[in-house]
Design a protein around this motif. Structure first.
Motif, mmCIF file in Angstrom:
data_model
loop_
_atom_site.group_PDB
_atom_site.id
_atom_site.type_symbol
_atom_site.label_atom_id
_atom_site.label_comp_id
_atom_site.label_asym_id
_atom_site.label_seq_id
_atom_site.Cartn_x
_atom_site.Cartn_y
_atom_site.Cartn_z
ATOM 1 N N ASP A 1 0.890 -1.161 -0.118
ATOM 2 C CA ASP A 1 0.041 0.015 -0.006
ATOM 3 C C ASP A 1 0.825 1.253 -0.071
ATOM 4 N N ILE B 1 -2.677 4.006 5.788
ATOM 5 C CA ILE B 1 -3.444 3.100 5.033
ATOM 6 C C ILE B 1 -4.190 2.009 5.433
ATOM 7 N N SER C 1 -7.051 -0.697 3.705
ATOM 8 C CA SER C 1 -7.719 -1.139 2.727
ATOM 9 C C SER C 1 -8.262 -2.629 2.807
ATOM 10 N N THR D 1 -11.447 1.754 1.183
ATOM 11 C CA THR D 1 -10.234 2.076 1.636
ATOM 12 C C THR D 1 -10.190 3.496 2.722
ATOM 13 N N PHE E 1 -7.682 6.418 4.577
ATOM 14 C CA PHE E 1 -6.775 7.018 4.675
ATOM 15 C C PHE E 1 -6.663 7.998 6.113
#
Length: 801
Positions: free
Chosen positions: A467, A507, A509, A515, A517
């Motif tokens: 990632d 991150i 996901s 996902t 952030f």
């Protein structure tokens, strides 16, 4: 000159005939627009038009001023974009036509004619009037006559005559911004006459740099106040010493009076046979002189006591005034800091527009959801994070969310959601941008990483390592270039901005679920509460917002690998603050337990070991420059009351960096390899003796602590055991013999070597000191070399030179 004036007058008359308003009865309801977004546009539009007025004046003076042309073009472009974003298309259309004329001139398709500047002035006046009316929620029209005139000039055509233009009245719909109630229109008959009229404003706007300077000045006031408090505290301490000195003086005078009376009586008894019976002994000069001196000293002592009382009263008054000034200063600082804080809500309309535009361009359905948007952020943080947030939202819609049909096939609602969460954790502001889309395509990320040579084909990487590849400059998994950035394109810029703010970007996901952030940013307030701690001889400040509590751990438990501390039902991993900051390891000399500072930040729970907790106080955060600020863990710096600079630490980034850089079970540094400055405590009731001896020791690289008597010394040795003690005998409350006896009976203090320094140089006093266990015995006044020789011998130190 006459011909020029005639031409200018003719062009002005011709422009005056250009119609700028149309049928006022034709209405368009703006009640469906975002009122907050319209207000933001009006505020920005006024600033842009004010700036354009100055550029237009320069252009009138010099028609070939390229800088003014470019500046006007930029302002119009920004105004046009803002108007269309807010939905006020009438302003956007006129701004677009004016920008087209300036663009044609900039591209040198033709030169700016004499009549073009008045035309531009008329256009900007019209924009002023329209923006003012929008702010007042009044109707505006499309100004089709002006638009046609600018379009004609942009094509290179000469401005038509006034009659032709005046006859060219094209009906255009009027626009009205209405409140929540039914729309109401004032017919617009004289739109251009209200250009300079503005409703009274309830808010005052000031420049950001001026506000920053005011905050800095308030911080300087706080620093000077702290210095005054420290100096007043030192003065209060000196007053205490003066009181002790006066008490000793009065006691000595009392004994002098007794001794004088005794001598007079004894002499009288010896001389009574030869004395003149007509005179009393006290009436003789040889007796009365001594008595007068004694009485005079007593009066001087009384005067000193009276003066001390006066100084005490003044000191109390100064302390009261300083306390009042402190309250006012704190209120001033808090008020100024509030002006630096802006609600995250102010950015929401802009972010919603970004999501809507991205969804429209990609043929997707998306909705922006918010959690905690009512919170406030520092203006600098919000401004610098605006562009990264917009970029992440575009990425989320363009390459995170699926097409409606694909979402239906996957059992998801047609409309995808992008969520922004804002919360505060300790001294950090946490921003989360999450979508419920397809998640990161790690197979594509791996493939592109191999193609770009970032990883080997046989490399075994966990998901989190894959990632982080999207933070590489220019990294993209998009198969084709589109108007919106692909997932990862430009993410290096986002990560760089977060790092420059001293934050961190993570991150998370999951394939098919979306996902997230997470951006952790420092709470960059200029004034905050902080806990002061000490490692060796260095002090650090830690923002109190990140401190959960304090504790202690046994030295044996601390030295075990993977040690943890339980607090509030949670386990805190134990770290050494000295190791985190590249300093000597914490030792907490003389203590069986080591102090711990408990830090909580998000999911991070850590207990950092230190030498000493000095307490907490309000501090002024000073910037440390881009070079130092880029170092993880440095929150800023503050100036103490004595002028010294103390670094403010942000513990969480330091711990996260260590967890990534090295394992927890690093072998501790051998204590024998650490060089420490010895601590010597000077115990004497004479302030002069304490100061002189302390300076001698400090000049020779010793750390010095002082105490005024035995009780004071015992209190000071509760927190820290000294390496050596210099001790007087005659002191109030507890004398030197009593203190030495108490120390030798205490297992914690019995090994502290004692040098007794006293004016009692008789063998009887010396012998008693050695019987108690005192190592060395020196008389007053001592020789400096002799004292230092004994100190070095007892501490087993090599003397310099």
């Amino acid at each position: 000159m006459d011909a020029e004036r005639v031409a200018t007058a003719a062009s002005t008359a011709m422009l005056a005939a250009i119609p700028v308003e149309d049928d006022p009865d034709a209405e368009f309801d703006f009640s469906g627009l975002d009122s907050e977004l319209v207000d933001i546009f009006v505020e920005e539009g006024r600033d842009l038009l004010d700036h354009s007025d100055g550029l237009l004046a320069r252009l009138r003076e010099s028609a070939d001023d390229r800088e003014s042309l470019v500046g006007l073009q930029r302002d119009l472009h920004t105004l046009k974009g803002g108007a269309r974003m807010a939905g006020v298309f009438a302003i956007g259309e006129l701004g677009h036509s004016m920008e087209s004329l300036l663009e044609a001139v900039s591209e040198q398709r033709f030169d700016l004619a004499r009549g073009d500047v008045p035309l531009l002035e008329r256009g900007f006046d019209r924009l002023h009037a329209m923006v003012t009316r929008v702010g007042e929620r009044r109707a505006i029209s499309a100004s089709q006559g002006l638009i046609d005139a600018f379009d004609a000039r942009a094509r290179g055509e000469e401005l038509a005559d006034a009659g032709a233009l005046s006859g060219k009245r094209v009906a255009a719909p009027a626009v009205v911004l209405s409140p929540l109630t039914a729309p109401v229109v004032d017919a617009l008959h004289a739109d251009d006459d209200d250009i300079t009229i503005r409703a009274p404003q309830e808010q005052v706007r000031i420049r950001a740099d001026l506000l920053d300077r005011l905050v800095n000045y308030a911080g300087e006031v706080a620093i000077y106040r702290a210095r005054l408090e420290q100096q007043l505290g030192a003065f209060r301490g000196a007053m205490g010493e003066m009181e002790q000195t006066n008490m000793r003086l009065r006691d000595q005078l009392r004994r002098l009076d007794i001794e004088t009376e005794a001598q007079i009586i004894a002499r009288y008894q010896r001389e009574q046979d030869s004395a003149d019976p007509t005179f009393d002994p006290l009436e003789l000069d040889r007796f009365s002189n001594l008595q007068q001196l004694s009485r005079a000293l007593g009066e001087s002592a009384a005067d000193l006591s009276s003066l001390q009382g006066t100084l005490d009263d003044l000191t109390r008054q100064y302390e009261t005034l300083l306390l009042q000034q402190s309250r006012v200063s704190s209120d001033l600082q808090e008020g100024l800091m509030r002006t630096r804080m802006v609600p995250f809500d102010s950015l929401v309309p802009r972010l919603r527009r970004v999501v809507r535009q991205a969804a429209t361009e990609t043929g997707k359905h998306a909705q922006l959801k918010l959690d905690g948007a009512q919170g406030e952020l520092d203006r600098n943080v919000l401004e610098r994070m605006t562009a990264p947030l917009e970029h992440m939202l575009r990425n989320a819609v363009a390459h995170g969310l699926e097409k409606p049909r694909k979402r239906r096939d996957d059992g998801k609602p047609d409309e995808g959601s992008v969520r922004i969460s804002v919360r505060r954790e300790g001294s950090e502001v946490v921003l989360e941008v999450a979508d419920d889309g397809a998640g990161l395509d790690r197979a594509a990320i791996r493939r592109r990483g191999i193609e770009r040579g970032l990883i080997r084909e046989d490399a075994a990487l966990i998901d989190s390592d894959l990632d982080t590849l999207i933070f590489q400059p220019g990294f993209s998994t998009a198969d084709e270039v589109s108007r919106l950035a692909g997932r990862g394109v430009g993410m290096d810029v986002v990560a760089s901005e977060v790092r420059q703010l001293g934050g961190a970007l993570d991150i998370a996901s999951e394939r098919g679920k979306g996902t997230t952030f997470t951006m952790r940013l420092p709470q960059t307030l200029a004034v905050t509460q902080a806990v002061f701690v000490k490692i060796g001889e260095t002090s650090f400040a830690v923002p109190i917002a990140s401190v959960r509590g304090v504790g202690r751990i046994l030295r044996g438990e601390f030295e075990q690998a993977g040690a943890s501390y339980a607090y509030g039902g949670e386990d805190y991993a134990v770290h050494d603050l000295g190791g985190l900051v590249g300093h000597a390891a914490a030792r907490a000399e003389g203590h069986l337990q080591m102090p711990l500072l408990l830090i909580r930040s998000g999911e991070l729970r850590v207990a950092v070991a230190i030498d000493q907790i000095l307490g907490n106080r309000e501090i002024v955060v000073k910037p440390v420059g881009p070079q130092v600020a880029s170092v993880p863990g440095i929150f800023g710096a503050t100036i103490m009351g004595d002028g010294s600079v103390v670094v403010i630490l942000d513990i969480a980034p330091l711990v996260r960096r260590q967890q990534v850089a090295q394992p927890r079970d690093v072998a501790p540094v051998d204590a024998s390899e650490r060089r420490r400055v010895p601590l010597v405590i000077v115990v004497d009731d004479s302030i002069t003796m304490r100061k002189v001896t302390g300076r001698v020791l400090e000049r020779n690289n010793f750390e010095v602590a002082t105490a005024r008597d035995g009780i004071d010394a015992l209190e000071r040795m509760v927190d820290r055991v000294p390496d050596l003690m210099l001790l007087d005998i005659e002191m109030p409350r507890m004398d030197g013999y009593e203190l030495a006896t108490a120390m030798k009976a205490d297992p914690r203090l019995r090994n502290v070597p004692i040098i007794m320094i006293t004016s009692r140089t008789g063998e009887k006093h010396r012998q008693r000191a050695f019987e108690i266990g005192v190592e060395r015995y020196l008389g007053k006044p001592y020789q400096e070399n002799e004292l230092l020789r004994n100190v070095h011998d007892l501490l087993k130190l090599q003397r310099d030179g």
